[in-house]
Motif scaffolding. Structure first.
Motif, PDB file in Angstrom:
ATOM      1  N   ALA A 171      35.243 -85.853  45.340  1.00 42.95           N
ATOM      2  CA  ALA A 171      35.514 -86.338  46.696  1.00 42.95           C
ATOM      3  C   ALA A 171      36.757 -87.219  46.749  1.00 42.95           C
ATOM      4  N   LEU A 172      37.187 -87.741  45.610  1.00 40.58           N
ATOM      5  CA  LEU A 172      38.404 -88.552  45.573  1.00 40.58           C
ATOM      6  C   LEU A 172      39.667 -87.683  45.558  1.00 40.58           C
ATOM      7  N   TRP A 173      39.513 -86.436  45.170  1.00 36.98           N
ATOM      8  CA  TRP A 173      40.641 -85.497  45.183  1.00 36.98           C
ATOM      9  C   TRP A 173      40.823 -84.863  46.551  1.00 36.98           C
ATOM     10  N   ALA A 174      39.716 -84.644  47.249  1.00 37.58           N
ATOM     11  CA  ALA A 174      39.713 -83.856  48.485  1.00 37.58           C
ATOM     12  C   ALA A 174      40.699 -84.339  49.555  1.00 37.58           C
ATOM     13  N   PRO A 175      40.906 -85.653  49.772  1.00 45.21           N
ATOM     14  CA  PRO A 175      41.816 -86.077  50.849  1.00 45.21           C
ATOM     15  C   PRO A 175      43.258 -85.614  50.679  1.00 45.21           C
ATOM     16  N   TYR A 176      43.642 -85.218  49.477  1.00 47.54           N
ATOM     17  CA  TYR A 176      45.025 -84.815  49.224  1.00 47.54           C
ATOM     18  C   TYR A 176      45.204 -83.295  49.257  1.00 47.54           C
ATOM     19  N   ASP A 177      44.104 -82.574  49.457  1.00 43.16           N
ATOM     20  CA  ASP A 177      44.135 -81.114  49.462  1.00 43.16           C
ATOM     21  C   ASP A 177      44.727 -80.623  50.782  1.00 43.16           C
ATOM     22  N   LEU A 178      45.798 -79.854  50.724  1.00 40.69           N
ATOM     23  CA  LEU A 178      46.438 -79.312  51.922  1.00 40.69           C
ATOM     24  C   LEU A 178      46.200 -77.807  52.067  1.00 40.69           C
TER      25      LEU A 178
END
Length: 364
Positions: free
Chosen positions: A352-359
């Motif tokens: 979930a810490l990676w997800a905000p940067y997924d485009l």
């Protein structure tokens, strides 16, 4: 933006708002630089790709991140990649890890005080991804470099994981040859990580007399990275005599390219790869040659800059937690990648810490 927190599971909704909100940054526009000049090592292959990457991948356009007033402006007399004010970052681009590479770039821009001062060097081996990168990050300073797989094809030996045998994994060995001579320092980053701090802090690392800097892990069992035949043969194990070798992860390194070129470290790494072909002294792909050449000779960097090992499989009980201490970079090294686990609806908590940067994909 500095994260000085310890994570134990999912982050709070308030922290997600801080990570995601571009309105928290107020930077002037960054100048875009084209990256079409490719020659020598950089020449793209002549074959035609039947399906363009733009047809196979869709990424949302990132918010425009602007420099703060205190960043200053580039000298108009100095242009392009040789501008001495730039921070240089090298990342590979390939189809399998493209989603991770885009997320890594996004995270770096979002947390940099001076995103317009960062120049990205993208290493590719098959298809031209420049148009895709440009459409996702219109203001990005970058250049694409072609790494010919044939350079290492005959040097690569079988590994415990097939993914570790890909030629592009070895492109980091050739950064001193691929990048322009005026680029005398570079940060090399893997594609399965996100940066949650200002990367200029990592850039300013004092390497002293060393050629590379990286977080070291001296408590790790260093012997396991080499075979029994390596340790039983003094011709090989003797290379560590007089050194105190420690494990370090090659996915996050600050490299002095000037020193690398002078000492010709690429040739030293290739020599160990040749020995591996005949004597089988390790099992783990591109990492052991770096350990053989540099372990015990690394400028130490704080562990906050490589919270690695988060790619532990999502089998019950094997999801990884963060190491104690502050966090500046989260690294999903290992076989489990956050985008695959999220898509399969079987994520580990830290994914979930990676997800905000997924485009990846279209906006909802």
């Amino acid at each position: 933006m500095l994260w000085v927190i310890r994570f134990s599971g999912f982050f709070s909704a308030a922290m997600a708002m801080i990570v995601l909100s571009p309105s928290l940054q107020s930077f002037p526009p960054a100048e875009a630089i084209r990256s079409s000049r490719l020659d020598g090592y950089l020449r793209l292959p002549s074959f035609q790709v039947s399906t363009s990457p733009e047809d196979r991948f869709t990424f949302r356009k990132a918010f425009e991140f602007r420099n703060a007033d205190e960043c200053g402006f580039a000298d108009p007399k100095t242009t392009g990649v040789c501008d001495p004010s730039l921070v240089h970052v090298a990342i590979t681009l390939d189809v399998q890890y493209l989603r991770g590479s885009i997320a890594a770039v996004h995270s770096i821009l979002q947390h940099s005080l001076c995103p317009g001062n960062i120049f990205f060097h993208f290493l590719v081996s098959d298809i031209d991804l420049e148009t895709l990168v440009r459409s996702t990050f219109p203001q990005l300073k970058f250049k694409v470099y072609y790494f010919d797989p044939e350079i290492v094809r005959n040097l690569i030996s079988s590994s415990v994981r097939q993914a570790l045998e890909q030629p592009l994994n070895y492109a980091r060995n050739y950064l001193a040859d691929l990048l322009e001579p005026c680029v005398r320092r570079v940060i090399y980053l893997d594609s399965d990580l996100v940066v949650v701090d200002d990367i200029s802090k990592l850039w300013s690392t004092n390497l002293g007399s060393r050629t590379i800097g990286a977080p070291e892990y001296c408590h790790a069992n260093f012997t396991k990275y080499f075979t029994n035949s390596f340790w039983s043969d003094d011709r090989f194990s003797g290379t560590f005599r007089g050194r105190k070798p420690c494990y370090f992860n090659t996915g996050v390194m600050v490299i002095d390219l000037g020193k690398w070129r002078r000492v010709r470290f690429t040739k030293r790494i290739e020599k160990w790869m040749e020995i591996q072909k005949s004597d089988r002294i390790y099992e783990l792909g591109s990492l052991p040659p770096f350990l053989l050449v540099f372990s015990g000779r690394v400028a130490p960097i704080g562990h906050r800059w490589n919270q690695h090992g988060l790619g532990g499989d999502n089998v019950r009980g094997s999801c990884r937690d963060l190491h104690p201490g502050p966090v500046s970079l989260l690294h999903w090294s290992g076989s489990g990648k956050p985008w695959l686990r999220l898509d399969s609806k079987k994520p580990c908590p830290l994914d979930a810490l990676w997800a905000p940067y997924d485009l990846y994909g279209h906006p909802h």
